[in-house]
Design a protein around this motif. Structure first.
Motif, mmCIF file in Angstrom:
data_model
loop_
_atom_site.group_PDB
_atom_site.id
_atom_site.type_symbol
_atom_site.label_atom_id
_atom_site.label_comp_id
_atom_site.label_asym_id
_atom_site.label_seq_id
_atom_site.Cartn_x
_atom_site.Cartn_y
_atom_site.Cartn_z
ATOM 1 N N UNK A 31 0.997 -1.326 0.314
ATOM 2 C CA UNK A 31 0.067 -0.050 -0.109
ATOM 3 C C UNK A 31 0.636 1.529 -0.278
ATOM 4 N N UNK A 32 0.429 2.286 -1.116
ATOM 5 C CA UNK A 32 1.421 3.457 -1.128
ATOM 6 C C UNK A 32 0.691 4.625 -0.471
ATOM 7 N N UNK A 33 1.363 5.485 0.412
ATOM 8 C CA UNK A 33 0.042 6.592 0.987
ATOM 9 C C UNK A 33 1.781 7.772 0.216
ATOM 10 N N UNK A 34 1.661 8.783 -0.064
ATOM 11 C CA UNK A 34 2.216 9.494 -0.883
ATOM 12 C C UNK A 34 1.494 11.086 0.438
ATOM 13 N N UNK A 35 3.050 11.478 0.694
ATOM 14 C CA UNK A 35 3.209 12.543 1.138
ATOM 15 C C UNK A 35 4.186 14.350 1.017
ATOM 16 N N UNK A 36 3.981 15.247 1.159
ATOM 17 C CA UNK A 36 4.151 15.883 0.117
ATOM 18 C C UNK A 36 4.847 16.488 1.209
ATOM 19 N N UNK A 37 6.165 17.084 1.700
ATOM 20 C CA UNK A 37 6.846 18.055 3.230
ATOM 21 C C UNK A 37 6.751 19.380 2.322
ATOM 22 N N UNK A 38 6.913 20.033 3.436
ATOM 23 C CA UNK A 38 6.757 21.730 3.254
ATOM 24 C C UNK A 38 8.538 22.162 2.966
ATOM 25 N N UNK A 39 9.068 21.944 3.536
ATOM 26 C CA UNK A 39 10.582 21.660 3.009
ATOM 27 C C UNK A 39 10.924 20.684 1.634
#
Length: 406
Positions: free
Chosen positions: A228-236
């Motif tokens: 299972x894949x989750x996408x994460x967008x970092x602030x940096x």
């Protein structure tokens, strides 16, 4: 008489109680004993620690070192018999462990120890003898042909342990493999040759979205047990010219050479934090954290040191390619491609096998490595096993493999 009987029962119950308490809190022992067969007398030094037995068997001319990953209810003197066999130049033994097949043949020549794998071709008659006596070991079984194919990969699913999950980077994502099924996990639209920032964190694999043209802000967090894949967008944002320093306390440390900044990714990849820069220096770990000059991290790729290096003292005259440890046990390779096992209790190294290897991974007491185009596993008790043949590994083996075992 009744009072005496009650007193005896009470004393007996107290003895059992104190024995139970002693068993619960016992975490180690070190005993020495002797076993004699028809031709030789052997001395056994048995250390129980870390829920393992470290065994050193010696006679006048030979030494045999191994460990057993089983607590045997913390019993002492677990070796009950030693069966021996002579090759042309070595004396090999099979240590019989009480109520267990959890051991293997080990050989000795010139006071040096060698694994069954090293002398395998000379031990066919000995194996037949042991099998006749109802002893068995997985390493004595000839490996089967591969069972499945996916694209150009040949996969030996039967050689993969239960609940072991293998990821192989394939430029657009991963091949995901276990002993039951094989699949593809596509993540990127375009092929990316080098997996520079992909990193495993327990059962999670964290990798940037390599489709991003400049800096990386979007990351994928993959559960290796179910894909299972989750996408994460970092602030940096992290530049493409970055590398991984290491993982400490389940936290990933990355150095950005463009920005001269160090980041920590934590909480299973959900958070990112700047922890080093030009003004404040960066973090270096060698059994504890300390500050280092940021330019040292820019000029060369600095990797954290996470364990005491006993092996450089053992192999003073030889350069070492790999060192991996599991508590008191070390596995390492020397510059002549010999792979050794060594534990600090027995202080006796064992030559396991000789192969040119890369991507050396140690999980518990099993080594995983790439040799040419093949991913192998090796365990002293189970021997050398082919897991996957993939031609691309011959040309690009750097950070291609991730393995998780439940």
């Amino acid at each position: 008489m009744k009072k005496v009987a009650k007193l005896l029962v009470a004393i007996f119950i107290l003895i059992l109680f104190f024995e139970l308490i002693a068993y619960i809190f016992k975490d180690s022992h070190n005993v020495k004993y002797k076993i004699k067969n028809k031709t030789n007398k052997f001395t056994i030094n048995e250390v129980y620690k870390n829920k393992k037995y470290y065994i050193l068997i010696t006679n006048k001319k030979n030494k045999y070192s191994f460990e057993i990953n089983d607590n045997f209810h913390k019993k002492k003197k677990i070796v009950s018999e030693i069966i021996e066999y002579k090759t042309k130049d070595a004396l090999c033994i099979y240590p019989v462990i009480k109520k267990s097949n959890n051991t293997n043949i080990i050989c000795s020549k010139d006071n040096k120890s060698y694994s069954y794998t090293r002398y395998k071709s000379e031990l066919n008659d000995f194996v037949k003898e042991l099998k006749h006596k109802k002893y068995n070991n997985k390493s004595w079984i000839e490996p089967s042909n591969y069972q499945n194919k996916i694209d150009t990969l040949k996969i030996y699913n039967k050689n993969i342990k239960d609940k072991t999950y293998i990821y192989i980077y394939n430029y657009s994502g991963f091949y995901t493999i276990n002993n039951e099924e094989n699949d593809r996990l596509k993540l990127f639209k375009k092929d990316n040759y080098n997996n520079t920032l992909g990193v495993q964190l327990n059962n999670y694999y964290i990798v940037p979205n390599y489709d991003q043209k400049h800096d990386y802000k979007d990351f994928y967090i993959i559960n290796m047990t179910n894909n299972k894949v989750k996408e994460k967008t970092y602030k940096k944002e992290i530049s493409k010219d970055s590398y991984i320093n290491g993982i400490i306390n389940n936290e990933i440390y990355i150095f950005d050479k463009d920005e001269l900044k160090q980041y920590k990714i934590y909480k299973k990849g959900k958070k990112i934090k700047e922890v080093g820069n030009k003004e404040n220096g960066v973090l270096y770990y060698d059994l504890e954290f300390k500050k280092e000059n940021v330019y040292n991290f820019r000029d060369e790729e600095v990797k954290f040191k996470t364990f005491k290096d006993y092996i450089s003292k053992v192999e003073k005259s030889t350069s070492l390619k790999y060192i991996r440890n599991n508590k008191d046990t070390y596995y390492y390779q020397t510059d002549n491609d010999n792979v050794y096992y060594y534990n600090i209790h027995n202080k006796q190294k064992v030559l396991l096998f000789n192969k040119r290897i890369s991507d050396f991974i140690l999980i518990d007491n099993t080594i995983y490595f790439i040799n040419h185009d093949t991913l192998y596993s090796y365990n002293i008790n189970e021997g050398l096993k082919k897991l996957v043949i993939y031609s691309e590994l011959e040309f690009n083996s750097n950070n291609r493999i991730a393995i998780y075992t439940e």
